[in-house]
Design a protein around this motif. Structure first.
Motif, mmCIF file in Angstrom:
data_model
loop_
_atom_site.group_PDB
_atom_site.id
_atom_site.type_symbol
_atom_site.label_atom_id
_atom_site.label_comp_id
_atom_site.label_asym_id
_atom_site.label_seq_id
_atom_site.Cartn_x
_atom_site.Cartn_y
_atom_site.Cartn_z
ATOM 1 N N SER A 67 0.809 -1.221 0.000
ATOM 2 C CA SER A 67 0.000 0.000 0.000
ATOM 3 C C SER A 67 0.843 1.273 0.000
ATOM 4 N N ALA A 68 2.161 1.144 0.120
ATOM 5 C CA ALA A 68 3.034 2.318 0.101
ATOM 6 C C ALA A 68 2.975 2.992 -1.262
ATOM 7 N N GLY A 69 2.998 4.311 -1.270
ATOM 8 C CA GLY A 69 2.806 5.065 -2.505
ATOM 9 C C GLY A 69 3.785 4.723 -3.604
ATOM 10 N N ASP A 70 5.034 4.424 -3.245
ATOM 11 C CA ASP A 70 6.032 4.129 -4.267
ATOM 12 C C ASP A 70 5.813 2.775 -4.924
ATOM 13 N N ASN A 71 4.975 1.923 -4.333
ATOM 14 C CA ASN A 71 4.655 0.616 -4.918
ATOM 15 C C ASN A 71 3.207 0.546 -5.410
ATOM 16 N N ALA A 72 2.278 1.018 -4.585
ATOM 17 C CA ALA A 72 0.854 0.852 -4.876
ATOM 18 C C ALA A 72 0.455 1.521 -6.185
ATOM 19 N N SER A 73 0.937 2.741 -6.417
ATOM 20 C CA SER A 73 0.512 3.490 -7.601
ATOM 21 C C SER A 73 0.865 2.747 -8.887
ATOM 22 N N SER A 74 2.106 2.312 -8.999
ATOM 23 C CA SER A 74 2.540 1.631 -10.227
ATOM 24 C C SER A 74 1.887 0.262 -10.372
ATOM 25 N N LEU A 75 1.676 -0.418 -9.257
ATOM 26 C CA LEU A 75 1.043 -1.735 -9.295
ATOM 27 C C LEU A 75 -0.405 -1.622 -9.769
ATOM 28 N N ILE A 76 -1.121 -0.655 -9.245
ATOM 29 C CA ILE A 76 -2.515 -0.434 -9.664
ATOM 30 C C ILE A 76 -2.570 -0.047 -11.136
ATOM 31 N N ASN A 124 4.871 6.645 -11.275
ATOM 32 C CA ASN A 124 5.916 6.229 -10.349
ATOM 33 C C ASN A 124 6.550 7.442 -9.661
ATOM 34 N N THR A 125 6.749 8.505 -10.427
ATOM 35 C CA THR A 125 7.331 9.726 -9.859
ATOM 36 C C THR A 125 6.406 10.335 -8.818
ATOM 37 N N MET A 126 5.127 10.450 -9.161
ATOM 38 C CA MET A 126 4.169 11.021 -8.212
ATOM 39 C C MET A 126 4.040 10.129 -6.973
ATOM 40 N N GLY A 127 4.038 8.816 -7.187
ATOM 41 C CA GLY A 127 3.966 7.894 -6.056
ATOM 42 C C GLY A 127 5.152 8.038 -5.129
ATOM 43 N N ASN A 128 6.336 8.203 -5.716
ATOM 44 C CA ASN A 128 7.544 8.387 -4.915
ATOM 45 C C ASN A 128 7.505 9.692 -4.126
ATOM 46 N N LEU A 129 7.113 10.771 -4.800
ATOM 47 C CA LEU A 129 7.055 12.074 -4.131
ATOM 48 C C LEU A 129 6.078 12.040 -2.954
ATOM 49 N N MET A 130 4.921 11.433 -3.176
ATOM 50 C CA MET A 130 3.920 11.334 -2.114
ATOM 51 C C MET A 130 4.431 10.465 -0.961
ATOM 52 N N HIS A 131 5.075 9.353 -1.312
ATOM 53 C CA HIS A 131 5.562 8.422 -0.289
ATOM 54 C C HIS A 131 6.660 9.059 0.561
ATOM 55 N N GLN A 132 7.543 9.784 -0.093
ATOM 56 C CA GLN A 132 8.672 10.379 0.619
ATOM 57 C C GLN A 132 8.231 11.474 1.592
ATOM 58 N N SER A 133 7.200 12.207 1.209
ATOM 59 C CA SER A 133 6.754 13.314 2.072
ATOM 60 C C SER A 133 5.576 12.922 2.961
ATOM 61 N N THR A 218 -5.315 18.594 -2.242
ATOM 62 C CA THR A 218 -5.499 19.694 -1.293
ATOM 63 C C THR A 218 -4.320 20.658 -1.430
ATOM 64 N N PRO A 219 -4.473 21.904 -0.935
ATOM 65 C CA PRO A 219 -3.358 22.863 -0.987
ATOM 66 C C PRO A 219 -2.103 22.383 -0.266
ATOM 67 N N LEU A 220 -2.239 21.399 0.634
ATOM 68 C CA LEU A 220 -1.069 20.863 1.327
ATOM 69 C C LEU A 220 -0.066 20.229 0.357
ATOM 70 N N GLN A 221 -0.532 19.892 -0.850
ATOM 71 C CA GLN A 221 0.336 19.236 -1.831
ATOM 72 C C GLN A 221 1.011 20.223 -2.782
ATOM 73 N N GLN A 222 0.978 21.502 -2.467
ATOM 74 C CA GLN A 222 1.583 22.504 -3.346
ATOM 75 C C GLN A 222 3.058 22.210 -3.603
ATOM 76 N N VAL A 223 3.771 21.796 -2.573
ATOM 77 C CA VAL A 223 5.198 21.495 -2.739
ATOM 78 C C VAL A 223 5.393 20.300 -3.675
ATOM 79 N N ILE A 224 4.496 19.314 -3.614
ATOM 80 C CA ILE A 224 4.561 18.152 -4.518
ATOM 81 C C ILE A 224 4.326 18.599 -5.953
ATOM 82 N N SER A 225 3.367 19.477 -6.147
ATOM 83 C CA SER A 225 3.072 20.007 -7.479
ATOM 84 C C SER A 225 4.293 20.690 -8.077
#
Length: 349
Positions: A67-76, A124-133, A218-225
């Protein structure tokens, strides 16, 4: 004489759809897609990540790993994209594509607005960014009762509650996803704590905190964007071959899409603003009048949200859950490829 093709709106799933029961999904259904899966595995290996084949063929499901973002996103994504490739194109004409949350990224691949491996790069990039933060989180709560009828005053009450929480020091809370008969809240930990303590228990399981989910949309993801726009360039995108409906209900037409705008939406307000899946479904059926709605796997959780979105506009005369169930028994309008008995209606035998 050949039967005319049925028009289909394809819906792509988001996070949280590959769970314990989905383990082995690629092995069960997509051995014939080994060439594509090998490309995806090679990409992951170059990123020094566990391959999708390894994740899918694990002896046991691991909530922490799968379920971790760096794995789940690409697997789905792999499950959903391979599902799309198996749809019987002689039986169905795909008239438009949409998706829920991360499903927007999958939609880009399905509609050919990105090459499939370019879409994997995005996901994969978005999943990694989300997972790391892992900034903030999500909580889900119903707007409808057990028969999928709106609970009088519920939405207004929840919005008032959200406004009151935002008045408190260091609290940030907003609507992350409009999900049919559900609202998904996104916020920081303090705000989510206030929310879950204030909400009464509903249907024995709500409010439900979504594990390993950041405060998507949400606006909390501005840094991810901002990070994503630095890492992912516009040249990953191309003119879509199929119409797309985004998380605002906006249409992106084949061969006439402004790619700069598509890039900016995908990595901009799609990341930082509310994702209105309800509107996306409603616009999809109104604009394209499909004979079927096909929900790609993995998972089976999105069918209810799609049906609730349609009940809200009285589509096909549906007024309640029982109308939807009755139609599904005889001539399913919503076909979920995550259900064994329904995927057989779509994929060539």
């Amino acid at each position: 004489m050949m039967k005319p093709k049925q028009r289909a709106l394809v819906v792509c799933p988001g996070r949280g759809t590959y769970n314990k029961t989905e383990l082995g999904y690629l092995q069960r259904y997509h051995r014939q897609q080994q060439s594509w899966l090998s490309q995806a595995d090679n990409y992951r290996a170059k990123q020094q990540q566990v391959t999708l084949t390894e994740l899918d063929s694990a002896a046991e499901y691991s909530l922490k790993q799968h379920s971790a973002g760096d794995n789940a996103s690409s697997l789905i994504y792999a499950c959903a994209y391979c599902d799309f490739l198996t749809i019987d194109q002689d039986q169905f004409e795909i008239v438009a594509v949409t998706g829920n949350s991360m499903g927007w990224y999958i939609s880009l691949a399905v509609a050919a607005a990105m090459e499939s491996i370019s879409a994997l790069t995005l996901i994969n990039t978005m999943g990694n960014l989300m997972h790391q933060s892992l900034i903030g989180g999500q909580v889900i709560y119903p707007l409808v009762d057990a028969n999928w009828q709106p609970i009088e005053g519920r939405r207004a009450h929840l919005l008032e509650m959200m406004a009151a929480i935002n008045q408190q020091t260091d609290c940030e809370l907003t609507i992350s996803i409009e999900l049919g008969g559900m609202l998904v809240f996104g916020g920081n930990e303090l705000a989510l704590k206030q929310l879950t303590e204030a909400l009464p228990l509903e249907q024995g399981r709500f409010p439900m905190r979504l594990f390993n989910h950041a405060a998507f949309h949400t606006p909390l993801q501005q840094v991810i964007s901002l990070q994503a726009k630095q890492l992912l360039t516009q040249d990953l995108f191309q003119q879509p071959h199929l119409p797309l409906v985004d998380g605002r209900g906006k249409l992106w037409s084949p061969y006439s899409t402004d790619l700069a705008l598509l890039w900016n939406y995908t990595l901009g307000c799609q990341v930082t603003e509310t994702y209105d899946f309800t509107k996306a479904i409603q616009v999809g059926v109104k604009e394209f009048a499909p004979d079927k709605v096909i929900i790609l796997g993995p998972g089976t959780t999105l069918g209810g949200a799609v049906a609730q979105s349609l009940i809200a506009i009285n589509w096909l005369g549906w007024q309640a859950k029982e109308d939807f169930i009755e139609r599904q028994k005889t001539d399913p309008f919503i076909i979920s490829m995550g259900l064994e008995e329904q995927r057989s209606l779509i994929a060539p035998q």
